[in-house]
Design an enzyme around this catalytic site. Structure first.
Site, PDB file in Angstrom:
ATOM      1  N   ASP A 325       0.688  -1.165   0.131  1.00  0.00           N
ATOM      2  CA  ASP A 325      -0.095   0.084   0.063  1.00  0.00           C
ATOM      3  C   ASP A 325       0.729   1.236  -0.060  1.00  0.00           C
ATOM      4  O   ASP A 325       2.164   1.362   0.407  1.00  0.00           O
ATOM      5  CB  ASP A 325      -0.992  -0.044   1.251  1.00  0.00           C
ATOM      6  N   GLU A 326       0.147   2.364  -0.607  1.00  0.00           N
ATOM      7  CA  GLU A 326       0.854   3.647  -0.324  1.00  0.00           C
ATOM      8  C   GLU A 326       2.479   3.863  -0.827  1.00  0.00           C
ATOM      9  O   GLU A 326       3.014   4.479  -0.024  1.00  0.00           O
ATOM     10  CB  GLU A 326       0.845   4.158   1.180  1.00  0.00           C
ATOM     11  N   VAL A 327       2.568   3.579  -1.928  1.00  0.00           N
ATOM     12  CA  VAL A 327       4.049   3.619  -2.348  1.00  0.00           C
ATOM     13  C   VAL A 327       4.109   5.002  -2.733  1.00  0.00           C
ATOM     14  O   VAL A 327       3.539   5.359  -3.885  1.00  0.00           O
ATOM     15  CB  VAL A 327       4.522   2.738  -3.299  1.00  0.00           C
TER      16      VAL A 327
END
Ligand SMILES: *[C@@H]1O[C@H](CO)[C@@H](O)[C@H](O)[C@H]1NC(C)=O
Ligand SMILES: *[C@@H]1O[C@H](CO)[C@@H](O)[C@H](O)[C@H]1NC(C)=O
Ligand SMILES: *[C@@H]1O[C@H](CO)[C@@H](O)[C@H](O)[C@H]1NC(C)=O
Ligand SMILES: *[C@@H]1O[C@H](CO)[C@@H](O)[C@H](O)[C@H]1NC(C)=O
Length: 528
Positions: A325-327
């Site tokens: 997630d959330e790279v």
């Protein structure tokens, strides 16, 4: 004339009945989560500590010794007699039928040394009658759920007598994956608190501990192969600690799924592993800060492969949560070597393709270790190539039902978390919002709905450590617990409030510092 008298008599009787009912209200047992079918009779049985036991039915098909059951027999005996000891002075025992024994029958061959899994059968039947009652289940894990329900049926009458009414219960869960996420990176959580969480999970029939064990802030997992960035020497989970958590969970029918989130959320990994993270650049020179895992080095993949080999040995569950997630792309964008790699790979300026390049290789590594992956929805949204059998955890709040529809339309299984982010706190009874959710409330076919395997209540740790973990989780998570276990038509908020209030008091009696739902008190004299 006759008719009138009859009417009067009837009125009198009705009034009397009402008075009696008012004087002796049926105890609110606080059954939670509500079983599928409950039939309760007014025939009361009495239990006495010296004259009651929980035992294996002689024809039970469990391997002996059967630790999960032996351990549970002891635990529930204690909950029944010692946590119900609330009245001052000796209880005034009335004469009545005694309940002397609960016999537990497991009907299918069960290996008591195995671990619960996604296909475990948790159904059970409970037949409470005197002097011997029966609990039957297809598996050890169903028997554990039935013991919890049995213990919830027990109450003290107004004289203090430990009682249970004759009853018949048939029960099974609506969803097979019912989880709690804890975060041990933002704050270290003492092992004692994790074990307490597992106890409370069993009281609420949860069956998955999603252990978000590491993140940017710290890496408390003590790897046998790689030293990492923990907060301090004492803020670690040793291999012994991890095994203790896994076994404590197993004895309660709970799976432990670890999450090692990459390629973002990995700053702490860089402290122990050189060249793992991407060096960020500022005005064409390395700025000294680091970004996500560096996806362009071969050394990255040999490290990941070795590390996942270790953790797939350490954690027995078939599933591994790999995050995704959330790279944040800004660091990758700043790095000239990554830019050159992007050009030579034909990715243009599309960093999502670079993220896919990493994640697809990661997922291949995980499946080469004979594990299945769970990913955050970002990986699906990014259109990365997922292995068949990958499970997608939906967490973003906006339009989450559309996301469930999209993921299931693509044929992947879903775990829902969006409506159950317990780290968001507010004034009032937010459990009601968690309770009103229905995971299948999206437009899709029957086949799609069957791909929703359950949900998880998530308690992220930015503002949570060992001091407030338990009261913040309970009883708020209980609302999700009932939603995931009980029939979809169990939705009455007033009834839920009454049962949950009693259930919360029971958790408190059993040593779980669950916070109150609203004004009131736990009556340790009546069974409220
Ligand atoms: C249990 O039995 C008692 C005694 O007959 C009765 O007063 C009570 O209402 C029963 N409780 C329930 C939940 O049926
Ligand atoms: C209860 O039963 C015992 C033994 O049968 C008898 O001696 C006693 O008088 C009974 N008590 C009541 C209150 O009925
Ligand atoms: C789950 O556990 C049962 C009972 O131990 C076993 O028969 C089954 O093969 C397991 N399933 C998976 C997917 O591991
Ligand atoms: C990285 O691995 C690939 C494929 O195994 C190989 O073609 C390439 O030469 C390697 N690069 C380096 C720098 O070793």
């Amino acid at each position: 004339m006759e008719l009138r008298r009859l009417e009067q008599t009837w009125c009198l009787l009705a009034l009397l009945a009402a008075l009696i009912t008012r004087a002796r209200p049926a105890p609110n047992l606080g059954l939670w989560p509500l079983p599928l079918s409950v039939e309760m009779s007014p025939r009361r049985l009495l239990l006495a500590p010296q004259q009651f036991s929980i035992d294996h039915d002689p024809s039970s098909k469990v391997s002996r010794p059967c630790n999960p059951l032996q351990d549970a027999f002891r635990r529930y005996y204690t909950y029944i007699f010692y946590d119900n000891k609330r009245l001052q002075g000796p209880a005034k025992f009335e004469n009545g039928t005694q309940l002397q024994q609960l016999l537990v029958l497991v009907t299918h061959d069960s290996d008591c040394n195995s671990f619960p899994n996604i296909s475990s059968d948790e159904s059970y039947k409970l037949n409470v009658q005197g002097p011997v009652s029966f609990l039957s289940a297809n598996s050890v894990w169903g028997a554990l759920r039935g013991l919890e329900t049995f213990s919830q049926l027990i109450y003290q009458d107004s004289y203090g007598a430990i009682s249970i009414n004759e009853s018949s219960i048939i029960d099974s869960p609506r969803f097979p994956h019912r989880g709690i996420l804890i975060d041990t990176s933002r704050h270290y959580l003492p092992v004692k608190r994790i074990l307490e969480t597992l106890d409370a999970m069993a009281f609420n029939k949860f069956n998955v501990l999603h252990w978000h064990i590491v993140d940017d802030q710290s890496f408390p997992y003590q790897s046998t192969t790689f030293p990492r960035g923990r907060y301090s020497l004492s803020h670690v989970y040793t291999q012994n600690d991890v095994q203790m958590v896994i076994e404590f969970a197993r004895l309660r029918g709970i799976r432990v799924i670890p999450e090692f989130d990459t390629p973002g959320h990995t700053l702490s990994w860089g402290k122990g592993q050189k060249n793992l993270l991407t060096p960020c650049y500022s005005e064409e020179v390395p700025s000294g800060t680091f970004g996500p895992i560096n996806p362009i080095l071969n050394s990255t993949y040999s490290f990941i492969s070795d590390f996942f080999a270790e953790i797939s040995e350490v954690f027995p569950d078939e599933f591994m949560h790999v995050g995704g997630d959330e790279v944040d792309f800004t660091c990758w964008q700043s790095n000239p070597e990554i830019e050159a790699f992007m050009k030579s790979s034909g990715f243009e300026k599309d960093f999502k393709k670079l993220e896919s390049f990493y994640l697809e290789r990661l997922l291949n590594i995980v499946s080469s270790k004979k594990k299945k992956s769970i990913v955050w929805q970002d990986v699906f949204d990014n259109k990365d190539k997922l292995q068949p059998g990958t499970v997608v955890q939906v967490w973003r709040m906006e339009k989450y039902s559309d996301h469930e529809a999209d993921v299931t339309a693509a044929g992947f299984q879903v775990i829902l978390s969006s409506p159950w982010y317990l780290d968001y706190i507010s004034y009032g009874q937010d459990w009601r919002n968690y309770y009103k959710v229905d995971p299948l409330d999206f437009s899709g076919s029957q086949e799609q709905k069957q791909l929703v395997i359950g949900g998880e209540a998530c308690l992220w740790g930015e503002y949570v450590d060992g001091t407030n973990l338990t009261p913040r989780l309970w009883p708020r998570a209980s609302a999700a617990g009932e939603r995931l276990w009980s029939n979809e038509n169990v939705r009455d908020l007033t009834d839920a409030y009454d049962r949950l209030t009693a259930h919360r008091c029971r958790m408190v009696r059993r040593g779980i510092a669950a916070q109150p739902l609203y004004v009131g008190y736990c009556d340790h004299q009546l069974n409220v």
